[in-house]
Design a protein around this motif. Structure first.
Motif, PDB file in Angstrom:
ATOM      1  N   MET A 196       9.761  -5.290  30.783  1.00  0.00           N
ATOM      2  CA  MET A 196       9.511  -6.239  31.871  1.00  0.00           C
ATOM      3  C   MET A 196       8.799  -5.563  33.036  1.00  0.00           C
ATOM      4  O   MET A 196       7.886  -6.130  33.643  1.00  0.00           O
ATOM      5  N   ILE A 197       9.188  -4.334  33.361  1.00  0.00           N
ATOM      6  CA  ILE A 197       8.512  -3.606  34.444  1.00  0.00           C
ATOM      7  C   ILE A 197       7.069  -3.293  34.065  1.00  0.00           C
ATOM      8  O   ILE A 197       6.138  -3.438  34.882  1.00  0.00           O
ATOM      9  N   PHE A 198       6.852  -2.874  32.830  1.00  0.00           N
ATOM     10  CA  PHE A 198       5.493  -2.585  32.356  1.00  0.00           C
ATOM     11  C   PHE A 198       4.622  -3.840  32.394  1.00  0.00           C
ATOM     12  O   PHE A 198       3.457  -3.792  32.832  1.00  0.00           O
ATOM     13  N   ALA A 199       5.190  -4.998  31.969  1.00  0.00           N
ATOM     14  CA  ALA A 199       4.439  -6.253  31.996  1.00  0.00           C
ATOM     15  C   ALA A 199       4.091  -6.651  33.431  1.00  0.00           C
ATOM     16  O   ALA A 199       2.989  -7.139  33.711  1.00  0.00           O
ATOM     17  N   ALA A 200       5.024  -6.431  34.365  1.00  0.00           N
ATOM     18  CA  ALA A 200       4.759  -6.760  35.766  1.00  0.00           C
ATOM     19  C   ALA A 200       3.636  -5.905  36.337  1.00  0.00           C
ATOM     20  O   ALA A 200       2.774  -6.389  37.075  1.00  0.00           O
ATOM     21  N   LEU A 201       3.632  -4.611  35.979  1.00  0.00           N
ATOM     22  CA  LEU A 201       2.570  -3.723  36.469  1.00  0.00           C
ATOM     23  C   LEU A 201       1.216  -4.111  35.896  1.00  0.00           C
ATOM     24  O   LEU A 201       0.189  -4.066  36.594  1.00  0.00           O
ATOM     25  N   VAL A 202       1.173  -4.497  34.628  1.00  0.00           N
ATOM     26  CA  VAL A 202      -0.088  -4.916  34.011  1.00  0.00           C
ATOM     27  C   VAL A 202      -0.596  -6.202  34.651  1.00  0.00           C
ATOM     28  O   VAL A 202      -1.798  -6.360  34.922  1.00  0.00           O
ATOM     29  N   MET A 203       0.308  -7.125  34.896  1.00  0.00           N
ATOM     30  CA  MET A 203      -0.095  -8.398  35.487  1.00  0.00           C
ATOM     31  C   MET A 203      -0.604  -8.249  36.912  1.00  0.00           C
ATOM     32  O   MET A 203      -1.382  -9.084  37.391  1.00  0.00           O
ATOM     33  N   CYS A 204      -0.185  -7.191  37.601  1.00  0.00           N
ATOM     34  CA  CYS A 204      -0.680  -6.962  38.970  1.00  0.00           C
ATOM     35  C   CYS A 204      -2.196  -6.759  39.001  1.00  0.00           C
ATOM     36  O   CYS A 204      -2.853  -7.053  40.011  1.00  0.00           O
ATOM     37  N   ALA A 205      -2.741  -6.254  37.887  1.00  0.00           N
ATOM     38  CA  ALA A 205      -4.192  -6.031  37.839  1.00  0.00           C
ATOM     39  C   ALA A 205      -4.973  -7.334  37.781  1.00  0.00           C
ATOM     40  O   ALA A 205      -6.204  -7.327  37.944  1.00  0.00           O
ATOM     41  N   GLY A 206      -4.301  -8.452  37.541  1.00  0.00           N
ATOM     42  CA  GLY A 206      -4.999  -9.729  37.440  1.00  0.00           C
ATOM     43  C   GLY A 206      -5.148 -10.475  38.749  1.00  0.00           C
ATOM     44  O   GLY A 206      -5.799 -11.525  38.794  1.00  0.00           O
ATOM     45  N   PHE A 207      -4.576  -9.964  39.833  1.00  0.00           N
ATOM     46  CA  PHE A 207      -4.684 -10.658  41.117  1.00  0.00           C
ATOM     47  C   PHE A 207      -6.078 -10.469  41.717  1.00  0.00           C
ATOM     48  O   PHE A 207      -6.633  -9.368  41.708  1.00  0.00           O
ATOM     49  N   VAL A 208      -6.620 -11.565  42.234  1.00  0.00           N
ATOM     50  CA  VAL A 208      -7.959 -11.565  42.841  1.00  0.00           C
ATOM     51  C   VAL A 208      -7.865 -12.252  44.197  1.00  0.00           C
ATOM     52  O   VAL A 208      -7.392 -13.385  44.291  1.00  0.00           O
ATOM     53  N   LEU A 209      -8.329 -11.568  45.232  1.00  0.00           N
ATOM     54  CA  LEU A 209      -8.382 -12.140  46.576  1.00  0.00           C
ATOM     55  C   LEU A 209      -9.836 -12.432  46.913  1.00  0.00           C
ATOM     56  O   LEU A 209     -10.672 -11.519  46.948  1.00  0.00           O
ATOM     57  N   VAL A 210     -10.136 -13.705  47.140  1.00  0.00           N
ATOM     58  CA  VAL A 210     -11.504 -14.132  47.448  1.00  0.00           C
ATOM     59  C   VAL A 210     -11.545 -14.605  48.897  1.00  0.00           C
ATOM     60  O   VAL A 210     -10.884 -15.583  49.254  1.00  0.00           O
ATOM     61  N   ASN A 211     -12.301 -13.917  49.727  1.00  0.00           N
ATOM     62  CA  ASN A 211     -12.453 -14.280  51.129  1.00  0.00           C
ATOM     63  C   ASN A 211     -13.445 -15.433  51.298  1.00  0.00           C
ATOM     64  O   ASN A 211     -14.244 -15.711  50.400  1.00  0.00           O
ATOM     65  N   PRO A 212     -13.422 -16.124  52.439  1.00  0.00           N
ATOM     66  CA  PRO A 212     -14.408 -17.183  52.678  1.00  0.00           C
ATOM     67  C   PRO A 212     -15.837 -16.664  52.569  1.00  0.00           C
ATOM     68  O   PRO A 212     -16.141 -15.545  52.991  1.00  0.00           O
ATOM     69  N   ASN A 213     -16.715 -17.481  51.978  1.00  0.00           N
ATOM     70  CA  ASN A 213     -18.116 -17.115  51.753  1.00  0.00           C
ATOM     71  C   ASN A 213     -18.243 -15.830  50.946  1.00  0.00           C
ATOM     72  O   ASN A 213     -19.095 -14.976  51.219  1.00  0.00           O
ATOM     73  N   SER A 214     -17.383 -15.694  49.969  1.00  0.00           N
ATOM     74  CA  SER A 214     -17.446 -14.576  49.048  1.00  0.00           C
ATOM     75  C   SER A 214     -17.179 -15.101  47.646  1.00  0.00           C
ATOM     76  O   SER A 214     -16.782 -16.258  47.468  1.00  0.00           O
ATOM     77  N   SER A 215     -17.415 -14.283  46.635  1.00  0.00           N
ATOM     78  CA  SER A 215     -17.213 -14.714  45.255  1.00  0.00           C
ATOM     79  C   SER A 215     -16.862 -13.513  44.404  1.00  0.00           C
ATOM     80  O   SER A 215     -17.083 -12.356  44.790  1.00  0.00           O
ATOM     81  N   ARG A 216     -16.322 -13.806  43.222  1.00  0.00           N
ATOM     82  CA  ARG A 216     -16.014 -12.777  42.236  1.00  0.00           C
ATOM     83  C   ARG A 216     -16.593 -13.208  40.891  1.00  0.00           C
ATOM     84  O   ARG A 216     -16.280 -14.284  40.378  1.00  0.00           O
ATOM     85  N   VAL A 217     -17.433 -12.371  40.338  1.00  0.00           N
ATOM     86  CA  VAL A 217     -18.012 -12.602  39.021  1.00  0.00           C
ATOM     87  C   VAL A 217     -17.109 -11.935  37.985  1.00  0.00           C
ATOM     88  O   VAL A 217     -16.811 -10.741  38.096  1.00  0.00           O
ATOM     89  N   LEU A 218     -16.676 -12.696  36.967  1.00  0.00           N
ATOM     90  CA  LEU A 218     -15.707 -12.224  35.979  1.00  0.00           C
ATOM     91  C   LEU A 218     -16.389 -11.919  34.662  1.00  0.00           C
ATOM     92  O   LEU A 218     -17.194 -12.711  34.154  1.00  0.00           O
ATOM     93  N   LEU A 219     -16.054 -10.743  34.095  1.00  0.00           N
ATOM     94  CA  LEU A 219     -16.589 -10.302  32.805  1.00  0.00           C
ATOM     95  C   LEU A 219     -15.428  -9.912  31.899  1.00  0.00           C
ATOM     96  O   LEU A 219     -14.440  -9.328  32.360  1.00  0.00           O
ATOM     97  N   LEU A 220     -15.559 -10.226  30.633  1.00  0.00           N
ATOM     98  CA  LEU A 220     -14.583  -9.799  29.629  1.00  0.00           C
ATOM     99  C   LEU A 220     -15.319  -9.012  28.558  1.00  0.00           C
ATOM    100  O   LEU A 220     -16.017  -9.583  27.719  1.00  0.00           O
ATOM    101  N   PHE A 221     -15.199  -7.669  28.631  1.00  0.00           N
ATOM    102  CA  PHE A 221     -15.865  -6.774  27.690  1.00  0.00           C
ATOM    103  C   PHE A 221     -17.374  -7.059  27.624  1.00  0.00           C
ATOM    104  O   PHE A 221     -17.979  -7.149  26.556  1.00  0.00           O
ATOM    105  N   GLY A 222     -17.989  -7.217  28.812  1.00  0.00           N
ATOM    106  CA  GLY A 222     -19.428  -7.434  28.902  1.00  0.00           C
ATOM    107  C   GLY A 222     -19.867  -8.871  28.787  1.00  0.00           C
ATOM    108  O   GLY A 222     -21.052  -9.167  28.943  1.00  0.00           O
ATOM    109  N   LYS A 223     -18.967  -9.803  28.513  1.00  0.00           N
ATOM    110  CA  LYS A 223     -19.318 -11.209  28.384  1.00  0.00           C
ATOM    111  C   LYS A 223     -19.002 -11.930  29.689  1.00  0.00           C
ATOM    112  O   LYS A 223     -17.906 -11.796  30.236  1.00  0.00           O
ATOM    113  N   TYR A 224     -19.972 -12.716  30.158  1.00  0.00           N
ATOM    114  CA  TYR A 224     -19.798 -13.467  31.402  1.00  0.00           C
ATOM    115  C   TYR A 224     -18.803 -14.600  31.192  1.00  0.00           C
ATOM    116  O   TYR A 224     -18.972 -15.439  30.300  1.00  0.00           O
TER     117      TYR A 224
END
Length: 283
Positions: free
Chosen positions: A38-66
């Motif tokens: 459970m602790i290991f899963a929680a640490l892995v899931m922390c890498a999925g958090f994304v903070l997007v500020n106003p007038n900003s964006s995040r482009v997401l890739l999965l192994f080179g695929k848009y």
């Protein structure tokens, strides 16, 4: 060619509660294997958090695929395996360096531009060009060089030019042409040009003094033309008034002398010294 698509990410606050629950539960069950998992899963899931500020964006890739782009601001959670690239959507200013180029007449001039731009298509900005910010700088310089070669710096009558648009006087027309030229070059990078205008314009140093003297000479000739035109009108008016009121009879020789004296007085750039004739008109 692929276009930008919006990615719907999960609510980050809900996932934050889940991660905290897993972490706290894992600490409580640390003595057994499920607690460590459970602790290991929680640490892995922390890498999925994304903070997007106003007038900003995040482009997401999965192994080179848009996968998509997150443009909505807030805290989100995505697949921890996604690669997240930040691209600003804010308006940016770019003040180019002063470039030495030749105008339409071949005269060397120094010119720079001020550009206001922003990213509107994150896919093109991220993948269609190598570095979109450097792309903006290079293409803007190229557009300025091309624009400078299309118009003369100024319109001189002695060269027989009849140019309606010049770099010095036609500010609005030149800015509009520059904006259109830059927009055509930057559209492939998904960039919108908000404003483009000339920031600095001058003759190059090696001809600056000569061109300054030329401009001064042109101004002096124009001023002299106006002075002579006015003087002729005043002399004509003086002769008409003298003839109308019959104050003095003037023959052709005396009229010529009077016209000559009046023209000298009216057109001279220095104060004249009057000479009083105490005798007759002939002396």
């Amino acid at each position: 060619m692929k276009e930008e698509k919006t990615h719907s990410a999960q609510n980050g606050y809900l996932m934050l509660f889940v991660v905290l629950a897993l972490f706290i539960g894992g600490i409580a069950l640390l003595r057994i294997y499920i607690g460590a998992f459970m602790i290991f899963a929680a640490l892995v899931m922390c890498a999925g958090f994304v903070l997007v500020n106003p007038n900003s964006s995040r482009v997401l890739l999965l192994f080179g695929k848009y996968v998509g782009t997150i443009k909505e601001n807030g805290l989100f959670w995505v697949n921890p395996l996604y690669t997240k690239k930040r691209i600003s959507l804010r308006a940016s200013n770019f003040d180019s360096e002063r470039l030495k180029v030749n105008d339409k007449l071949g005269n060397p001039i120094m010119i720079s531009t001020i550009l206001v731009w922003r990213v509107t298509n994150t896919y093109k900005a991220a993948f269609d060009v190598d570095d979109y910010q450097n792309f903006v700088r290079v293409q803007t310089d190229a557009a300025v060089r091309k624009l400078a070669s299309m118009y003369p710096y100024d319109n001189f009558a002695d060269e027989g030019l009849d140019e309606d648009i010049t770099l010095r006087s036609s500010v609005n027309e030149v800015s509009e042409a520059l904006e259109q030229e830059v927009q055509e070059r930057l559209s492939m990078a998904g960039i919108e040009v908000l404003e483009a205008r000339i920031g600095y314009l001058a003759y190059a140093q090696e001809i600056a003094n000569a061109m300054l003297k030329r401009q001064q000479a042109t101004a002096i000739v124009a001023a002299r033309h106006k002075i002579v035109e006015g003087a002729v009108s005043m002399v004509e008016m003086a002769l008409e008034e003298l003839s109308k009121k019959d104050l003095v009879a003037l023959d052709d020789e005396r009229k010529s002398a009077m016209v000559s004296n009046l023209m000298v007085v009216l057109c001279s750039d220095k104060d004249v010294s009057p000479i009083v004739n105490a005798g007759t008109l002939n002396h």
